[in-house]
Structures are given as structure tokens and as C-alpha cells.
Scaffold this active site. Sequence first.
Site, PDB file in Angstrom:
ATOM      1  N   THR A   1       0.825  -1.212   0.000  1.00 10.25           N
ATOM      2  CA  THR A   1       0.000   0.000   0.000  1.00 10.25           C
ATOM      3  C   THR A   1       0.856   1.258   0.000  1.00 10.25           C
ATOM      4  O   THR A   1       2.040   1.237   0.329  1.00 10.25           O
ATOM      5  CB  THR A   1      -0.921   0.054   1.242  1.00 10.25           C
ATOM      6  N   CYS A   2       0.214   2.384  -0.342  1.00  9.79           N
ATOM      7  CA  CYS A   2       0.891   3.679  -0.389  1.00  9.79           C
ATOM      8  C   CYS A   2       0.861   4.327   0.994  1.00  9.79           C
ATOM      9  O   CYS A   2       0.433   5.475   1.134  1.00  9.79           O
ATOM     10  CB  CYS A   2       0.208   4.586  -1.387  1.00  9.79           C
ATOM     11  N   ASP A   3       1.282   3.601   2.002  1.00 12.47           N
ATOM     12  CA  ASP A   3       1.348   4.155   3.353  1.00 12.47           C
ATOM     13  C   ASP A   3       2.702   3.763   3.909  1.00 12.47           C
ATOM     14  O   ASP A   3       3.052   2.575   3.915  1.00 12.47           O
ATOM     15  CB  ASP A   3       0.223   3.577   4.213  1.00 12.47           C
TER      16      ASP A   3
ATOM     17  N   ASN B   1      -6.616   1.535   0.060  1.00 12.52           N
ATOM     18  CA  ASN B   1      -5.967   1.630  -1.263  1.00 12.52           C
ATOM     19  C   ASN B   1      -6.702   0.791  -2.306  1.00 12.52           C
ATOM     20  O   ASN B   1      -6.143   0.444  -3.349  1.00 12.52           O
ATOM     21  CB  ASN B   1      -4.508   1.144  -1.214  1.00 12.52           C
TER      22      ASN B   1
END
Length: 376
Positions: free
Chosen positions: A323-325, A366
Site C-alpha cells: 500500500t501507499c502508506d 488503497n
Amino acid sequence: MTDKIRRFLRDQQPATPCLVVDLDVVGENYDRLHRLLPRAEIYYAVKANPAVPVVRLLAEKGSCFDTASIHEIDLCLSAGAPAERLSFGNTIKKQSDIAAAFARGVDLFAFDSRAELEKLAAAAPGSRVFCRVLMDCAGAEWPLNRKFGCELEMARDLMLQARDLGLDPYGLSFHVGSQQTDLEQWDIAIGRTMMVFTQLNEAGIELRMLNLGGGFPAQYRRDIPALEAYADAINRAVERHFGNRMPRLIIEPGRGMTGDAGIIQSEVVLISEKGYQENRRWVFLDIGKFGGLAETMDESIQYRIRTPHDGGETGAVVLAGPTCDSADVLYDKADYKLPTALRIGDKVEIHATGAYTTSYSAVGFNGFPPLAEHYI
Ligand SMILES: *Cc1c(COP(=O)(O)O)cnc(C)c1O
């Protein structure tokens, strides 16, 4: 990895990431706990893996259930567990949920504060209540800190108040911390709760139940004592402290029941480096903290990871989710090494992931769907 799971993965080639649980292992874990701790009644901690096939299997085996919400209560009831075999074990409950549970026939409730006791007296009059006492959780890989439980002195007073409020002061509970590997902790906890039994006895209250909680392990990276050693430690501690005045005993295994029964299959999405001088590869899997591996928080639970290249040369890696975290890093400090032959698209297996995975996965962070699950 059981043959059944191996065959399933080979023949079905399920889309990844997914959890595959061998229900035979869950059944065997139940039987083993039952055999090794014959004096204790088993209340499976539903939150560890609330899948219907798991709950149904355990209900058929005669298990009782430790539930955390009215939703888990309804789940157990619809899976065939009668209300008499349910405990509402969360110390933080809405009064309306207590009333709903009581209306369904649940008659066993945890608490650790005066305010919760008042809710119970109002919404579940006359029911059996047990007070959770604080433990420091030393030795646990997934400790539970001070969120649950109260000090012994307060527990004693609260049990007296329970009687005055018209409730049935039934017993005490504790939890030594999840994935507990220090077997002494049960002796310490049982010794401490015994003192409250004695004090209350002098005040005219005969407690009838001691709830020893969870803490039974799954096999992660570090070695763990055999389940026989856990049972020995617990059997000896209850003998030593309670002797022939043995109360009804309850255990609430979650991780120890379903952890080792499951395997997550995942796929390598990317392998990269952050600079020309870096000698650590970043390996990104199609599952991360938000896809079910929440217990990698602070790198507390360290899963065993298997790849198709095991046995070959290895190199240091940082393992991360897709994920984009930036919080979605699984292991940075825990010193994981994976084969240098590992390639994008390879399948990797994350072992002992039957507990605290699906129930922790986000519904769509996401855009990734919740962790797929197969019960075989
Ligand atoms: C989570 C929980 C358990 C299960 O703990 P494990 O360490 O997974 O066995 C048992 N009892 C209570 C009250 C819990 O909250």
C-alpha cells in the site's frame, strides 16, 4: 504446512494474497488443550479467527466461546453454540449491547470498573460477573498493557459492590499477555488472584470461577516451549495455590487454537534497492500491515517466511506491504534474510497466520479487498 494445505495450494492455485486454514489442525489444537488441561473449560477467543467454519467446528466439539461484541455473540449463536456456552468477555461494552446479550440468554460477563458494573446491574440483573485483574504481561510477545483489568485491591472492592448491586460475584480473570513464553507468569497471576479469593471469602463471598485467559503460543520465528510445558506450569500453579479448594477453571485460547492452523500465500510484487551503496533489498509483498499482518506492528510478531528458493544463498531484506502508506513496512529491524534468487512473481508462504490476520485486514484500504480466506 500440512499436506492438506500443500495440496490445496497446488491444485487450486488460489489468487493471492490468501489465508488457507486446515480445520483438522484447529480440531487437534482443541483436543490437545482439552486433554492437557482437563480441569479447564475452553472458551475459544473468537476474535482470533471468527470464520464461521472455525466457530461451527468448535461448537460441535463442545467448546465455549469468549466473545467481544454482540456481533460475535450472534455469530456464535448462529453457528450452533447455545447462549449458556458464551461469555461476554470484553470489559468495554455498551449498555444496549449488554441488554441485547442478556435477552439472548448470555449470563456471564467480564468487567473491570465500577461504571461497567453499574451497566451490568442495570442491563443484566442477577447475572454472573467476573472481574479482570491487571497483569504486567512480562514475557509476552504481544503484551496487552494496562487497557484491561484493574488492580487487585480494586477487584476485591468491585466484587463486594457486585453483590450489593444484585449481581452474582462469580470469579476473577486475567490474561498474562498474548504469545506468552514465560511459563512462570501463570504461577504469579494465579498466586495473586488466589489472594483475592481468600480476602473475599473472609467477607462472605465464595468465588467459584478463575479464568486463566489466553497466551498460548503459535510457532513464529522464535522457539516456544511445548504445549505440555504450558499445561504442566498451569496445572502445578493451580494445585499449589488452590489445592483442594479448586474453583471452576476457564481458559480462553485464541492464538493457540487457530494460529498454527493457517498459512498465508503471498506473491512478490517488487524487489528493489534504494541506492547503489545499499546492500539490503526491499521486498514488497502483495500483503502488508493493512492486508492482515497488523501484528507486525513494532515488529512484535515475527512470522516464518518460506520461499521456493529456500536452502540457497540469502541476503538481508526489508519486507514491506503493497500500500501507499509508509507505515506499511513489516520488518526493517528484525533482521530478515531471504534467498538472493528470489524474483518478482514468486510465491512466498507466511506461516502460522491462522490467528489475528483476516480479522485485522482492512475492508478496502488503497482499494485492496479484505484478505481472502479458505477453510479446508
Ligand atoms: C484476546 C483475548 C484472548 C485470547 O488471547 P490469546 O493470547 O490469543 O490466546 C483471551 N481472552 C481475552 C479476554 C482476550 O481479550
